[in-house]
Design a protein around this motif. Structure first.
Motif, short mmCIF file in Angstrom:
data_model
loop_
_atom_site.label_atom_id
_atom_site.label_comp_id
_atom_site.label_asym_id
_atom_site.label_seq_id
_atom_site.Cartn_x
_atom_site.Cartn_y
_atom_site.Cartn_z
N GLU A 3 0.83 -1.21 0.00
CA GLU A 3 0.00 0.00 0.00
C GLU A 3 0.87 1.26 0.00
N GLU A 4 1.94 1.26 0.79
CA GLU A 4 2.85 2.41 0.82
C GLU A 4 3.57 2.57 -0.51
N LYS A 28 1.25 4.20 -2.93
CA LYS A 28 1.13 5.63 -2.63
C LYS A 28 2.34 6.39 -3.17
N LEU A 29 3.51 5.80 -3.01
CA LEU A 29 4.74 6.42 -3.48
C LEU A 29 4.75 6.56 -5.00
N SER A 82 2.08 6.51 -7.15
CA SER A 82 0.88 7.01 -7.79
C SER A 82 0.47 8.36 -7.19
N TYR A 83 0.23 9.30 -8.06
CA TYR A 83 -0.23 10.63 -7.62
C TYR A 83 -1.67 10.56 -7.14
N ARG A 124 -4.61 8.91 -5.20
CA ARG A 124 -4.75 8.00 -4.06
C ARG A 124 -6.04 7.20 -4.20
N LYS A 163 -8.11 3.47 -2.56
CA LYS A 163 -8.13 2.42 -1.54
C LYS A 163 -8.24 1.07 -2.22
N GLN A 183 7.93 10.92 -7.17
CA GLN A 183 8.61 10.92 -5.88
C GLN A 183 9.80 9.98 -5.85
#
Length: 118
Positions: A27-28, A31-32, A34-35, A37, A39, A95
């Protein structure tokens, strides 16, 4: 870049954020990378991890080779060898690799076309 330097210094290859071993790490990582977000259900995250885990040692080896001191400047040293039209697609919110790299490529490679994604 700071994380890469820390990784090199400590040689903690288990802590590479792009190589998850648990659903939480997956999941982290998403997030890193993909711009946008979103669930993802835990079962899906677990399935993604289960598919990747058998290959994680290989992924770590490749990752360390790519970010290692020997490879770090490889692109800059070899850009002059690129003689075909080049299109670079880069995310403004990247990122992992700073978007300034797109400018470096544009300035160094004749005919390079850069598209920056929002």
């Amino acid at each position: 870049v700071k994380q890469l330097r820390d990784l090199e210094r400590t040689n903690n290859i288990q802590g590479i954020p792009l190589i998850p071993s648990t659903p939480e790490e997956m999941e982290e990582m998403l997030k890193l990378c993909s711009y946008v977000r979103f669930k993802i259900p835990h079962q899906i995250l677990q399935g993604l991890v289960d598919v990747r885990i058998p290959h994680n040692d290989f992924y770590r080896e490749v990752f360390m080779e790519i970010v290692g001191e020997k490879s770090r400047h490889s692109l800059q040293e070899n850009m002059h060898l690129i003689t075909v039209p080049l299109q670079v697609i880069w995310g403004k919110q990247d990122q992992v690799v700073d978007v300034s790299g797109a400018t470096v490529l544009t300035e160094a490679i004749p005919g390079c076309h850069v598209d920056l994604l929002e």
